[in-house]
Design a protein around this motif. Structure first.
Motif, PDB file in Angstrom:
ATOM      1  N   ASN A 161     -29.212  37.922 125.720  1.00  0.00           N
ATOM      2  CA  ASN A 161     -28.625  39.301 125.428  1.00  0.00           C
ATOM      3  C   ASN A 161     -28.912  40.122 126.831  1.00  0.00           C
ATOM      4  OD1 ASN A 161     -31.197  40.735 125.084  1.00  0.00           O
ATOM      5  ND2 ASN A 161     -30.986  39.807 123.012  1.00  0.00           N
ATOM      6  N   GLU A 162     -28.375  41.064 127.225  1.00  0.00           N
ATOM      7  CA  GLU A 162     -28.475  41.854 128.339  1.00  0.00           C
ATOM      8  C   GLU A 162     -30.003  42.620 128.493  1.00  0.00           C
ATOM      9  OE1 GLU A 162     -25.892  44.784 131.200  1.00  0.00           O
ATOM     10  OE2 GLU A 162     -25.877  45.304 129.014  1.00  0.00           O
ATOM     11  N   THR A 163     -30.475  43.009 127.311  1.00  0.00           N
ATOM     12  CA  THR A 163     -31.621  43.578 127.158  1.00  0.00           C
ATOM     13  C   THR A 163     -32.855  42.780 127.616  1.00  0.00           C
ATOM     14  OG1 THR A 163     -30.910  44.992 125.388  1.00  0.00           O
ATOM     15  CG2 THR A 163     -33.252  45.210 125.905  1.00  0.00           C
ATOM     16  N   ASP A 164     -33.047  41.371 127.287  1.00  0.00           N
ATOM     17  CA  ASP A 164     -33.688  40.449 127.540  1.00  0.00           C
ATOM     18  C   ASP A 164     -33.679  40.099 129.150  1.00  0.00           C
ATOM     19  OD1 ASP A 164     -34.648  40.328 125.080  1.00  0.00           O
ATOM     20  OD2 ASP A 164     -33.821  38.641 124.438  1.00  0.00           O
ATOM     21  N   LEU A 166     -32.637  42.072 131.641  1.00  0.00           N
ATOM     22  CA  LEU A 166     -33.029  43.275 132.398  1.00  0.00           C
ATOM     23  C   LEU A 166     -34.501  43.208 132.108  1.00  0.00           C
ATOM     24  CD1 LEU A 166     -30.098  45.892 131.602  1.00  0.00           C
ATOM     25  CD2 LEU A 166     -30.454  44.326 133.635  1.00  0.00           C
ATOM     26  N   GLN A 167     -35.243  42.951 130.968  1.00  0.00           N
ATOM     27  CA  GLN A 167     -36.582  42.971 131.037  1.00  0.00           C
ATOM     28  C   GLN A 167     -37.264  41.992 131.930  1.00  0.00           C
ATOM     29  OE1 GLN A 167     -37.964  43.052 126.798  1.00  0.00           O
ATOM     30  NE2 GLN A 167     -40.120  43.550 127.407  1.00  0.00           N
ATOM     31  N   CYS A 168     -36.642  40.660 131.770  1.00  0.00           N
ATOM     32  CA  CYS A 168     -37.181  39.814 132.745  1.00  0.00           C
ATOM     33  C   CYS A 168     -37.172  40.208 134.255  1.00  0.00           C
ATOM     34  CB  CYS A 168     -36.258  38.561 132.568  1.00  0.00           C
ATOM     35  SG  CYS A 168     -36.745  37.608 131.002  1.00  0.00           S
ATOM     36  N   ILE A 169     -36.459  40.894 134.645  1.00  0.00           N
ATOM     37  CA  ILE A 169     -36.119  41.237 135.908  1.00  0.00           C
ATOM     38  C   ILE A 169     -37.176  42.563 136.244  1.00  0.00           C
ATOM     39  CG2 ILE A 169     -34.911  42.713 137.499  1.00  0.00           C
ATOM     40  CD1 ILE A 169     -32.206  41.221 136.322  1.00  0.00           C
ATOM     41  N   ARG A 170     -37.337  43.315 135.041  1.00  0.00           N
ATOM     42  CA  ARG A 170     -38.538  44.285 135.409  1.00  0.00           C
ATOM     43  C   ARG A 170     -39.841  43.769 135.222  1.00  0.00           C
ATOM     44  NH1 ARG A 170     -38.055  48.878 130.989  1.00  0.00           N
ATOM     45  NH2 ARG A 170     -39.640  49.568 132.379  1.00  0.00           N
ATOM     46  N   PHE A 171     -40.107  42.671 134.867  1.00  0.00           N
ATOM     47  CA  PHE A 171     -41.251  41.846 135.165  1.00  0.00           C
ATOM     48  C   PHE A 171     -41.599  41.281 136.581  1.00  0.00           C
ATOM     49  CE2 PHE A 171     -40.601  39.491 130.989  1.00  0.00           C
ATOM     50  CZ  PHE A 171     -40.966  40.537 130.183  1.00  0.00           C
ATOM     51  N   TYR A 172     -40.700  41.589 137.317  1.00  0.00           N
ATOM     52  CA  TYR A 172     -41.006  41.488 138.786  1.00  0.00           C
ATOM     53  C   TYR A 172     -40.446  42.473 139.591  1.00  0.00           C
ATOM     54  CZ  TYR A 172     -41.865  36.691 137.412  1.00  0.00           C
ATOM     55  OH  TYR A 172     -42.010  35.448 136.934  1.00  0.00           O
ATOM     56  N   PHE A 173     -39.656  43.346 139.450  1.00  0.00           N
ATOM     57  CA  PHE A 173     -39.106  44.320 140.287  1.00  0.00           C
ATOM     58  C   PHE A 173     -38.849  45.493 139.510  1.00  0.00           C
ATOM     59  CE2 PHE A 173     -37.020  40.395 141.490  1.00  0.00           C
ATOM     60  CZ  PHE A 173     -37.657  40.270 142.712  1.00  0.00           C
ATOM     61  N   GLU A 174     -39.121  46.578 140.282  1.00  0.00           N
ATOM     62  CA  GLU A 174     -38.704  48.230 139.981  1.00  0.00           C
ATOM     63  C   GLU A 174     -37.248  48.409 140.149  1.00  0.00           C
ATOM     64  OE1 GLU A 174     -40.847  50.939 141.924  1.00  0.00           O
ATOM     65  OE2 GLU A 174     -42.728  50.687 140.891  1.00  0.00           O
ATOM     66  N   PHE A 186     -27.854  42.301 140.260  1.00  0.00           N
ATOM     67  CA  PHE A 186     -28.359  41.437 139.115  1.00  0.00           C
ATOM     68  C   PHE A 186     -28.609  40.060 139.286  1.00  0.00           C
ATOM     69  CE2 PHE A 186     -27.286  38.527 135.606  1.00  0.00           C
ATOM     70  CZ  PHE A 186     -28.272  38.850 134.688  1.00  0.00           C
ATOM     71  N   LYS A 187     -27.632  39.532 140.107  1.00  0.00           N
ATOM     72  CA  LYS A 187     -28.042  38.142 140.237  1.00  0.00           C
ATOM     73  C   LYS A 187     -28.981  37.864 141.497  1.00  0.00           C
ATOM     74  CE  LYS A 187     -23.743  35.545 138.790  1.00  0.00           C
ATOM     75  NZ  LYS A 187     -22.542  34.736 139.177  1.00  0.00           N
ATOM     76  N   CYS A 188     -29.006  38.965 142.384  1.00  0.00           N
ATOM     77  CA  CYS A 188     -30.094  38.883 143.509  1.00  0.00           C
ATOM     78  C   CYS A 188     -31.447  38.837 142.734  1.00  0.00           C
ATOM     79  CB  CYS A 188     -29.781  39.946 144.451  1.00  0.00           C
ATOM     80  SG  CYS A 188     -28.287  40.069 145.319  1.00  0.00           S
ATOM     81  N   TYR A 189     -31.409  39.966 142.139  1.00  0.00           N
ATOM     82  CA  TYR A 189     -32.952  39.756 141.248  1.00  0.00           C
ATOM     83  C   TYR A 189     -33.155  38.649 140.443  1.00  0.00           C
ATOM     84  CZ  TYR A 189     -33.253  44.927 141.930  1.00  0.00           C
ATOM     85  OH  TYR A 189     -33.348  46.181 142.393  1.00  0.00           O
TER      86      TYR A 189
END
Length: 313
Positions: A161-164, A166-174, A186-189
């Motif tokens: 799901n989208e929430t998970d 985006l959270q994975c991306i937030r583990f690495y990026f602001e 999104f795909k860049c991250y």
């Protein structure tokens, strides 16, 4: 009432030989000398009767002897024009009246190739085959007997799901608080995360290339279905492969988060507004001891309305 069409448009004869006006739906009486008046003209009824051939009675359509013979031999009609098949997979072309060969599990008719196992299941087991896999119970892929065929539909692999994601991306990026999976970033991250974790080097399976193709941030921007088609996969199988590896990547990140190896980063701070920039500049000017008044930008109508709404709350 059965009517016979005459050579005169709109004029018909009944089975008793009487003139009939079809549009008016009424009988036209003949005069004493055998004439009938139709559309302002007189016609000789006897002559019309001679020229008009009565309709031949319809005979019940009988099933051809040929088809009955095929049924006796165990053949059944399929949904494919001209193709008859037995429950053991023997194929027959009723148009050319010849048996059809089977090569690599397929038979050709009307210029197209058809999967014999699918036709057998559809004809004798009433199983419409869409996406899925057909297996042969005895291991012989040339035994098309209907009881030897086993069909299993493909289970759909759902994406994370989208929430998970985006959270994975937030583990690495602001990231921006308004970022969504449809955003070009999104795909860049996601690609950067896969590279950092060496995820793109972990698997050598044939279907992994579909995931790598989809993950490219600035690639052809093809959909999962289009990528599947490009690599000769069915839409559901190709999409399942992409979703499978995407889920694995997300699960790995989530596991590291639960183990304390990763932390959720804050969202990117909002950039200062024009007024805020002017206020900061005014503050710097004041600190320098200069008596310069920097005019602030006037609030727009929308900003004034927003302030008013906030005041009402």
């Amino acid at each position: 009432m059965e009517l016979n069409k005459t050579s005169i448009k709109g004029l018909y004869l009944t089975t008793e030989g009487k003139a009939w006006h079809k549009s008016a739906k009424r009988e036209i009486p003949a005069s004493t000398n055998g004439k009938v008046r139709f559309n302002g003209k007189l016609y000789d009824l006897q002559k019309i009767m001679i020229e008009t051939k009565p309709k031949a009675p319809k005979r019940p359509v009988k099933k051809s002897v040929f088809v009955r013979e095929l049924h006796k031999l165990g053949y059944r009609k399929t949904k494919i024009t001209g193709l008859f098949i037995t429950n053991a997979g023997l194929c027959y072309n009723s148009v050319s009246k010849r048996s059809l060969a089977i090569r690599k599990g397929k038979t050709a008719i009307n210029g197209k190739n058809y999967n014999v196992a699918k036709i057998v299941l559809d004809t004798f087991c009433k199983i419409p085959i869409r996406n899925g896999q057909i297996s042969f119970k005895n291991g012989n892929d040339k035994d098309f007997y209907f009881e030897n065929l086993d069909y299993k539909s493909t289970i759909k692999q759902l994406p994370p799901n989208e929430t998970d994601l985006l959270q994975c991306i937030r583990f690495y990026f602001e990231i921006d608080k308004k970022l969504t999976t449809s955003n070009i970033l999104f795909k860049c991250y996601l690609n950067e995360i896969a590279v950092k974790r060496n995820f793109i080097f972990l698997y050598k399976d044939n279907d992994f290339i579909l995931f790598l193709e989809w993950l490219k941030p600035f690639g052809t921007n093809q959909s999962k279905a289009e990528i599947s088609k490009t690599h000769n996969y069915s839409t559901i199988n190709g999409t399942n492969a992409i979703n499978k590896y995407l889920t694995m990547l997300v699960n790995e990140c989530m596991q590291d988060f639960e183990n304390g190896k990763l932390k959720v980063k804050e969202f990117k701070p909002k950039p200062p507004t024009k007024n805020q920039k002017l206020k900061d500049l005014q503050k710097s000017v004041n600190e320098m001891g200069l008596s310069v008044k920097i005019p602030l930008r006037k609030s727009s109508t929308k900003e004034l309305l927003d302030k008013f709404k906030t005041h009402l709350k």
